[in-house]
Write a protein that holds these residues in place. Sequence first.
Motif, PDB file in Angstrom:
ATOM      1  N   ALA A  88       0.671  -1.057   0.224  1.00  0.00           N
ATOM      2  CA  ALA A  88       0.503  -0.059  -0.360  1.00  0.00           C
ATOM      3  C   ALA A  88       1.152   0.714  -0.228  1.00  0.00           C
ATOM      4  N   LEU A  89       2.314   1.211   0.764  1.00  0.00           N
ATOM      5  CA  LEU A  89       2.812   2.705   1.038  1.00  0.00           C
ATOM      6  C   LEU A  89       4.302   1.812   1.175  1.00  0.00           C
ATOM      7  N   LEU A  90       5.148   2.948   1.022  1.00  0.00           N
ATOM      8  CA  LEU A  90       6.359   2.208   1.652  1.00  0.00           C
ATOM      9  C   LEU A  90       6.512   3.218   2.548  1.00  0.00           C
ATOM     10  N   LEU A  91       7.298   2.462   3.656  1.00  0.00           N
ATOM     11  CA  LEU A  91       8.089   3.547   5.168  1.00  0.00           C
ATOM     12  C   LEU A  91       9.848   3.626   4.454  1.00  0.00           C
ATOM     13  N   PHE A  92       9.896   5.112   4.845  1.00  0.00           N
ATOM     14  CA  PHE A  92      11.299   5.501   4.386  1.00  0.00           C
ATOM     15  C   PHE A  92      12.036   5.903   5.454  1.00  0.00           C
ATOM     16  N   THR A  93      12.349   6.140   6.515  1.00  0.00           N
ATOM     17  CA  THR A  93      12.825   6.150   7.356  1.00  0.00           C
ATOM     18  C   THR A  93      14.561   6.691   7.880  1.00  0.00           C
ATOM     19  N   PRO A  94      15.393   7.307   6.783  1.00  0.00           N
ATOM     20  CA  PRO A  94      16.686   7.481   7.295  1.00  0.00           C
ATOM     21  C   PRO A  94      16.971   8.368   8.867  1.00  0.00           C
ATOM     22  N   CYS A  95      17.750   8.042   9.073  1.00  0.00           N
ATOM     23  CA  CYS A  95      17.903   8.356  10.785  1.00  0.00           C
ATOM     24  C   CYS A  95      19.891   9.123  10.366  1.00  0.00           C
ATOM     25  N   TRP A  96      19.878   9.570   9.280  1.00  0.00           N
ATOM     26  CA  TRP A  96      21.419  10.637   8.976  1.00  0.00           C
ATOM     27  C   TRP A  96      21.234  11.034   8.314  1.00  0.00           C
ATOM     28  N   ASP A  97      21.742  11.437   7.154  1.00  0.00           N
ATOM     29  CA  ASP A  97      21.986  12.899   6.420  1.00  0.00           C
ATOM     30  C   ASP A  97      21.249  12.597   4.725  1.00  0.00           C
ATOM     31  N   GLU A  98      20.542  11.419   4.528  1.00  0.00           N
ATOM     32  CA  GLU A  98      20.431  10.404   3.439  1.00  0.00           C
ATOM     33  C   GLU A  98      20.304  11.673   2.191  1.00  0.00           C
ATOM     34  N   PRO A  99      21.684  11.056   1.273  1.00  0.00           N
ATOM     35  CA  PRO A  99      22.022  12.086   0.108  1.00  0.00           C
ATOM     36  C   PRO A  99      20.562  12.092  -0.852  1.00  0.00           C
ATOM     37  N   PHE A 100      20.302  10.854  -0.944  1.00  0.00           N
ATOM     38  CA  PHE A 100      19.073  10.553  -2.081  1.00  0.00           C
ATOM     39  C   PHE A 100      18.030   9.821  -1.734  1.00  0.00           C
ATOM     40  N   GLY A 101      18.400   7.967  -1.714  1.00  0.00           N
ATOM     41  CA  GLY A 101      17.410   7.180  -1.096  1.00  0.00           C
ATOM     42  C   GLY A 101      16.745   6.586  -2.677  1.00  0.00           C
ATOM     43  N   LEU A 102      17.135   5.869  -2.910  1.00  0.00           N
ATOM     44  CA  LEU A 102      17.132   4.666  -4.141  1.00  0.00           C
ATOM     45  C   LEU A 102      15.772   4.665  -3.949  1.00  0.00           C
ATOM     46  N   ILE A 103      15.671   3.488  -2.610  1.00  0.00           N
ATOM     47  CA  ILE A 103      14.632   3.020  -2.446  1.00  0.00           C
ATOM     48  C   ILE A 103      13.217   3.549  -2.988  1.00  0.00           C
ATOM     49  N   ALA A 104      13.248   4.712  -2.734  1.00  0.00           N
ATOM     50  CA  ALA A 104      11.862   6.054  -2.292  1.00  0.00           C
ATOM     51  C   ALA A 104      11.319   5.734  -3.983  1.00  0.00           C
ATOM     52  N   VAL A 105      12.545   6.247  -4.642  1.00  0.00           N
ATOM     53  CA  VAL A 105      12.327   6.077  -5.926  1.00  0.00           C
ATOM     54  C   VAL A 105      11.692   5.210  -6.772  1.00  0.00           C
TER      55      VAL A 105
END
Length: 372
Positions: free
Chosen positions: A260-277
């Motif tokens: 239904a949706l993605l949970l995206f939970t970086p706990c650092w200064d995420e430079p991009f986030g390929l999995i979100a794309v």
Amino acid sequence: MNRPLRIALVAHPRHPIAEPFKGGMEAHSFHLARGLMARGHDVTLFAAGDSDPAFTIDPLLPVHYDRDYPWENTNPHPELYTVLDKAFGAARHRIFSGHYDIVHNNSLHRFVMQEAKRTGLPCVTSLHVPPFDAIHGIVRDTLSDTHHVTVTSARQNISWWGQAIPPESLVVHNGIDMACWPFSASGGDHAIWCGRITRNKGPHLAIAAAKRANISLRLFGYLEDRAYFDQEIAPELGEGITYGGVLEGADLSDEMQQAALLLFTPCWDEPFGLIAVEAMASGLPVASFDQGAVREVIGEESGRYAAPEDVSGLSVAIREALDINRSIPRLRAEAAFSHETMIDRYEVIYGQVMNASQRRSRKENPYETLML
């Protein structure tokens, strides 16, 4: 690009450049090599020797180093730096032999950048990480008209340089092959989380938020930190929370389409986030911590946000994200993050540093110009 190029693509040898990918750096090198080859370029992959044999591989090491020299959390194996210095010390002369039209450096090792500066041969270094002391000065000191760097987001550029961004540091968003991430107009009633299982990726917080939002959650990814998994993830499994291991691309795509949706939970200064794309391409809205470049990548319409590490806020974002039409994230991924767009941008930068190298060569060898 008007003609096929001979390209040396230097990968980080921690893991094989092969599916299933251990992280974004491996996925980027794999798909970049494949995309450049599809355009007719002759690509030699300098990588771990156990990478995908579909590529022409010049091995930096016989096998990926994490097998014999594991990097646990922030503590490298004590012999690792010696091993890597020896490997890159030998490879840099092959990489900058003059055989290649362009070197695309996806590694983190200083020798590649230093050799680019010493030789003046055209080189592009892609930075996939926030700045850290061991490499920041090397990057700064090796920038030139023949050595440019790329970052994956405007936020990452600011992280590296503050407000004094050098003209040689250019934003190239990571891209994906849309055909590998088919769109699904409808999904199930559960959330999905994907990534390396390590604290700074925040899967423990994703679990807590999913439980608070009363939604089941499937986690997938490489067990980078086994102790962390055993202590903080494993005890939470069951009652709608499952861990499915590491999946090949096609299997992960199937899981994306069913969610239904993605949970995206970086706990650092995420430079991009390929999995979100990848998730957005599949039609998934995103509930995310507003950390690093996350909002720049996901946008305002494709996701909902919580403050970093705010579990309560993330549970609210989950409920709000469920109301987003799945076509919205897909359209954003198509418009901004296609593989073709990324490679187009790289080819332009290749041309810039190659032209600069040729100008420098003519300046240093004026008789060559006269003979022409």
